[in-house]
Design a protein around this motif. Sequence first.
Motif, PDB file in Angstrom:
ATOM      1  N   ALA A  81      39.703  40.009  41.509  1.00  0.00           N
ATOM      2  CA  ALA A  81      40.313  39.781  40.197  1.00  0.00           C
ATOM      3  C   ALA A  81      41.403  38.712  40.289  1.00  0.00           C
ATOM      4  N   LEU A  82      42.205  38.754  41.343  1.00  0.00           N
ATOM      5  CA  LEU A  82      43.263  37.755  41.520  1.00  0.00           C
ATOM      6  C   LEU A  82      42.670  36.373  41.784  1.00  0.00           C
ATOM      7  N   SER A 137      41.364  35.008  38.524  1.00  0.00           N
ATOM      8  CA  SER A 137      42.399  34.570  37.578  1.00  0.00           C
ATOM      9  C   SER A 137      42.746  33.103  37.773  1.00  0.00           C
ATOM     10  N   ALA A 176      40.665  29.444  35.524  1.00  0.00           N
ATOM     11  CA  ALA A 176      41.671  28.540  34.965  1.00  0.00           C
ATOM     12  C   ALA A 176      41.541  27.134  35.545  1.00  0.00           C
ATOM     13  N   THR A 181      35.462  42.708  37.311  1.00  0.00           N
ATOM     14  CA  THR A 181      36.856  42.469  37.706  1.00  0.00           C
ATOM     15  C   THR A 181      37.161  40.975  37.779  1.00  0.00           C
ATOM     16  N   ARG A 182      36.173  40.184  38.217  1.00  0.00           N
ATOM     17  CA  ARG A 182      36.400  38.745  38.270  1.00  0.00           C
ATOM     18  C   ARG A 182      36.535  38.154  36.868  1.00  0.00           C
ATOM     19  N   GLY A 227      39.830  39.457  35.365  1.00  0.00           N
ATOM     20  CA  GLY A 227      40.916  38.730  36.026  1.00  0.00           C
ATOM     21  C   GLY A 227      41.005  37.300  35.535  1.00  0.00           C
ATOM     22  N   GLY A 228      39.838  36.668  35.328  1.00  0.00           N
ATOM     23  CA  GLY A 228      39.824  35.307  34.812  1.00  0.00           C
ATOM     24  C   GLY A 228      40.376  35.211  33.409  1.00  0.00           C
ATOM     25  N   ILE A 271      42.556  37.257  32.008  1.00  0.00           N
ATOM     26  CA  ILE A 271      44.006  37.463  32.079  1.00  0.00           C
ATOM     27  C   ILE A 271      44.697  36.202  32.598  1.00  0.00           C
ATOM     28  N   GLY A 272      44.172  35.647  33.687  1.00  0.00           N
ATOM     29  CA  GLY A 272      44.790  34.464  34.266  1.00  0.00           C
ATOM     30  C   GLY A 272      44.767  33.270  33.341  1.00  0.00           C
ATOM     31  N   SER A 321      49.338  28.858  39.841  1.00  0.00           N
ATOM     32  CA  SER A 321      48.073  29.277  40.453  1.00  0.00           C
ATOM     33  C   SER A 321      48.182  29.283  41.970  1.00  0.00           C
ATOM     34  N   THR A 341      48.171  36.481  46.988  1.00  0.00           N
ATOM     35  CA  THR A 341      46.897  37.156  47.226  1.00  0.00           C
ATOM     36  C   THR A 341      46.528  37.104  48.697  1.00  0.00           C
TER      37      THR A 341
END
Length: 492
Positions: free
Chosen positions: A282-283, A286, A290, A409-410, A413-414, A416-417, A453, A460
Motif C-alpha cells: 500500500a505504501l 501510494s 502518483a 491494498t495497492r 494506497g494509490g 490515498i497517496g 514521495s 517504507t
Amino acid sequence: MNLQHSSAGPPAPVRRPGPALAALAAAQFTVMLATSIVNVALPQIRSGVGLSDGGTTWVVNAYGLAFGALLLAGGRAGDLFGRRRVLVLGLGLFAGASAAAGLATSPGVLIAARAVQGLGAAAIAPAALALAMGVFPSGAGRGKALGVWGAVSGAGGAGGVLLGGLLTQAWGWPWIFHSVALGAVLVLAAVLLLVPRSAGRPGERFDLLGTVTVTAALTCLVWGLTTARGAGWTDGGVLGALAGAAVLLGAFAAIERRRPDALVPPRMFRTGRVAAGNLLMALLGSVWIALFFFLPLYQQQVLHSSALATGAGQLPLAGANMLGAALAPRIARRLGAATTVTAALLTEAAGLLWLSRISADGSYLADILGPSVLVGLGLSVAFVQLTALSVDGVPPQDAGLAGGLVNTTRQVGGAIGLAALATLAGSVTTGAAAHRTHLEALTAGYRAAFLVSAGVLAATAVLALLLTRRGPAPEPVAAAAPSAPAPVVPSA
C-alpha cells in the motif's frame, strides 16, 4: 446465500507452461495498459466528448474506482467458480466496455464504459494471478514467473503512456480504447487456446453479505479520496464518504468474524507476512500511482512536450523496470529478501529525490532521464519482492483472493497517496504563484510531491527492513527450494 456451481474437474496438466504464462501475462499487461493509456489523451478526450473539468477526472477515476472496489469479489469468485471461467468472462466484458468507450459520443456513456472496464479488470487481475500460480506451482520456475509478471506490469503502465500519445496523435483518442479492445480479444483467444481449465469448489458459499459490505466501503473510500483532489478535504460529500467507509469497514470486520464462509478468512493471515506485505505494498502504491500522474504533467505543462514525446519519455523507465524485474530473483538469492526489498525501496527513493530537483527551465535529458532509470529499477525489484511477501504462506485454495487483496491494498494506497500529494502540490503551487511565474509555481508543486514521495519510500524501506526480517524469507525469489514459493501478484 448459497451459489451452487459445477466444477470443471481437476486442472489439466500444463505441458507448455511458457505459452500459458505468456497468455496470462498478456492479460495483466492489458489491464495495466488500460490504467495509463488515457493519461496523455485527456485534453483531446475532453474536447471530443464535451467533458467538464470534473468529468475529465472521472474518465480516470471511474476505472480505478470499479477496479479497486471489486478486486476482492473478483478474486473470491475465481476461487469458487473457476479461475479460467472468471478470466474469460472478465476479458469479454473488458473488451466490450473498451469498444463502447471508443464509440462514446457523450460524457455519461464514456464514464460508464470506463467503470465497466474496471469491473472486467477486477475479474481479470486476480484470476490471471492464480492461474499463473498453477502453471508454476513450485521451484525455480515460480521465481522466473514472478519476474515476468513484474516486468509486464511495469511495461504496461509505462507503455500505456507511449501508446496513448502515439495513437492520439496519429488517429485520434477513440483509438486508445479500440486498441485495448482488440488486445483484449487477442488475449481472450490465447487464454482459451493455451490455459487449461480450472476447477471451482462446488457447495461452498459465496459471502454475499461480506462482499457487498466491503465493496460499498471501498467504493466510499476511493470515491472520497479521488473527489477530495478537486473538492477539498473539508467538502461535506468527501467527509461523508470517508465516514461511511469507516463505518462500513468496521461492519465488514464484525461480519467476517462470525461467518464460516468469510470473504477474507482468518487463515489468510496465519503466517503474519500477508498483513506486512499488504501494508508495504500500500505504501509503495501510494508513491507509484502518483509518479505516473505528476511526471507526464511536468513534461507536458512545463517542458511543453507533445503527447507522443511524453510517451516516448517513459521508455527508459519501462526498460529499467523490465530489467529490474528480470534481475530481482537473482539479486534476492545473493542478498536475501530483506536486504533486497530495503535496497530497492531506497533506490527508488533516491530517484524521486533526484526528481525533486526539476526546474522550470529544465530539459528531459537533464531532469528526467537519470532519475527515471533509478525509479524503474527500484520500483520493479521492490514490487517483485513485496508481491512474494504479500502472499507468502497463503493456502492454495485462496490464491485468487490473495491476488485480489494485494491489488486492493495497492489501489487504495494509490488513491490515498495521489489525493494527498495532489493536494500538497496544489497548495504549494498556489502559494508560489504570488511571487513566481506560472511555470515556476507548477514546478514547485511537482517538486514538493516528488520530495514527499521520496520521504515516504525511505520510511517504507526502514519498515520493510523490520518486518521482512521476522521469520524466514519468502521462498519464490530467494532460492529454487523444493517447497512451494509465494505466488505472483499483478500490479500498477
